[in-house]
Scaffold this motif. Sequence first.
Motif, PDB file in Angstrom:
ATOM      1  N   LEU A 262       4.097   9.941   3.380  1.00  0.00           N
ATOM      2  CA  LEU A 262       4.147   8.818   4.004  1.00  0.00           C
ATOM      3  C   LEU A 262       3.945  10.731   6.033  1.00  0.00           C
ATOM      4  CD1 LEU A 262       5.492   6.007   3.545  1.00  0.00           C
ATOM      5  CD2 LEU A 262       3.433   6.481   3.551  1.00  0.00           C
TER       6      LEU A 262
ATOM      7  N   ILE B 223       3.117  10.061  -2.853  1.00  0.00           N
ATOM      8  CA  ILE B 223       2.572   9.609  -1.671  1.00  0.00           C
ATOM      9  C   ILE B 223       3.708   9.804  -0.525  1.00  0.00           C
ATOM     10  CG2 ILE B 223       1.691   7.952  -0.588  1.00  0.00           C
ATOM     11  CD1 ILE B 223      -0.373   7.491  -2.144  1.00  0.00           C
TER      12      ILE B 223
ATOM     13  N   TRP C 116       0.894   5.324  10.909  1.00  0.00           N
ATOM     14  CA  TRP C 116       1.384   6.047   9.731  1.00  0.00           C
ATOM     15  C   TRP C 116       0.029   6.089   8.375  1.00  0.00           C
ATOM     16  CZ3 TRP C 116       3.914   2.612  12.422  1.00  0.00           C
ATOM     17  CH2 TRP C 116       5.045   3.203  13.095  1.00  0.00           C
TER      18      TRP C 116
ATOM     19  N   LYS D 108       5.029   0.653   1.023  1.00  0.00           N
ATOM     20  CA  LYS D 108       5.914   2.314   1.805  1.00  0.00           C
ATOM     21  C   LYS D 108       5.574   2.090   3.346  1.00  0.00           C
ATOM     22  CE  LYS D 108       6.182   4.486  -3.033  1.00  0.00           C
ATOM     23  NZ  LYS D 108       5.605   5.574  -4.011  1.00  0.00           N
ATOM     24  N   LEU D 109       4.429   2.224   3.172  1.00  0.00           N
ATOM     25  CA  LEU D 109       3.451   1.904   5.098  1.00  0.00           C
ATOM     26  C   LEU D 109       4.142   0.836   5.670  1.00  0.00           C
ATOM     27  CD1 LEU D 109      -0.016   2.350   4.444  1.00  0.00           C
ATOM     28  CD2 LEU D 109       1.324   3.771   5.637  1.00  0.00           C
TER      29      LEU D 109
ATOM     30  N   ALA E  35      -1.032   7.046   4.333  1.00  0.00           N
ATOM     31  CA  ALA E  35      -0.092   7.756   3.252  1.00  0.00           C
ATOM     32  C   ALA E  35      -1.290   8.276   2.471  1.00  0.00           C
ATOM     33  CB  ALA E  35      -0.431   6.243   2.403  1.00  0.00           C
TER      34      ALA E  35
ATOM     35  N   ILE F  46       1.864   1.392  -2.209  1.00  0.00           N
ATOM     36  CA  ILE F  46       1.367   1.821  -0.696  1.00  0.00           C
ATOM     37  C   ILE F  46       1.292   1.120   0.417  1.00  0.00           C
ATOM     38  CG2 ILE F  46      -0.567   3.443   0.213  1.00  0.00           C
ATOM     39  CD1 ILE F  46      -1.822   4.634  -2.872  1.00  0.00           C
TER      40      ILE F  46
END
Length: 186
Positions: free
Chosen positions: A5, A3, A57, A98-99, A59, A95
């Motif tokens: 970002l 992924i 942001w 991570k964001l 992904a 995901i």
Amino acid sequence: MTIILRRAQPADANALPTIERSAAALFRTDPSLAWLADSPVTEARQHLHAIKTQDIWVAELPDGVLAGFLSAEHVDNQLHIQELSVSQHFQGQGIGRKLLLAAIEYSRERELNGLTLTTFRDLPWNAPFYQRFGFETLSAAETSPRLLAILSQEIAHGLPGERRCAMCLRLTPALSNPHPTPGQTP
């Protein structure tokens, strides 16, 4: 899964409503909230404006497909998370985590006081998800007038007030001099 970002670009705006609509399908698992799966989502033109004026942001998969996004804005030296959505097909793969971590790191780098959001207190992918990152549910007395106003707007739009809450992740400011000289108070 790899992924990427990155900050959202104007060309991403058209994909964000589709992600939001797909993510909302998860509400079908709660019969009292199933109607949210078919509620209107933010339009591409509104996302485009937000991309130009706020912090968003995305992904992205290596093939260029966008799997999720986080939209936030600076308010009162905090980053307020307005939306975190991951397409249904990509949910449960880290995901969203991570964001969220990207937004937290961004806030730390800018020495913001913290992050805020409003969410459902009892859905596993809402308040319990954020609690794993250190977000705390705010009591009514701890909730700022700004967050109270957001909660009131959400209730006016049909969200069940007893299930909504405001949350905050307080960030510790970095010391300007981590190695004080003798006699200096850090």
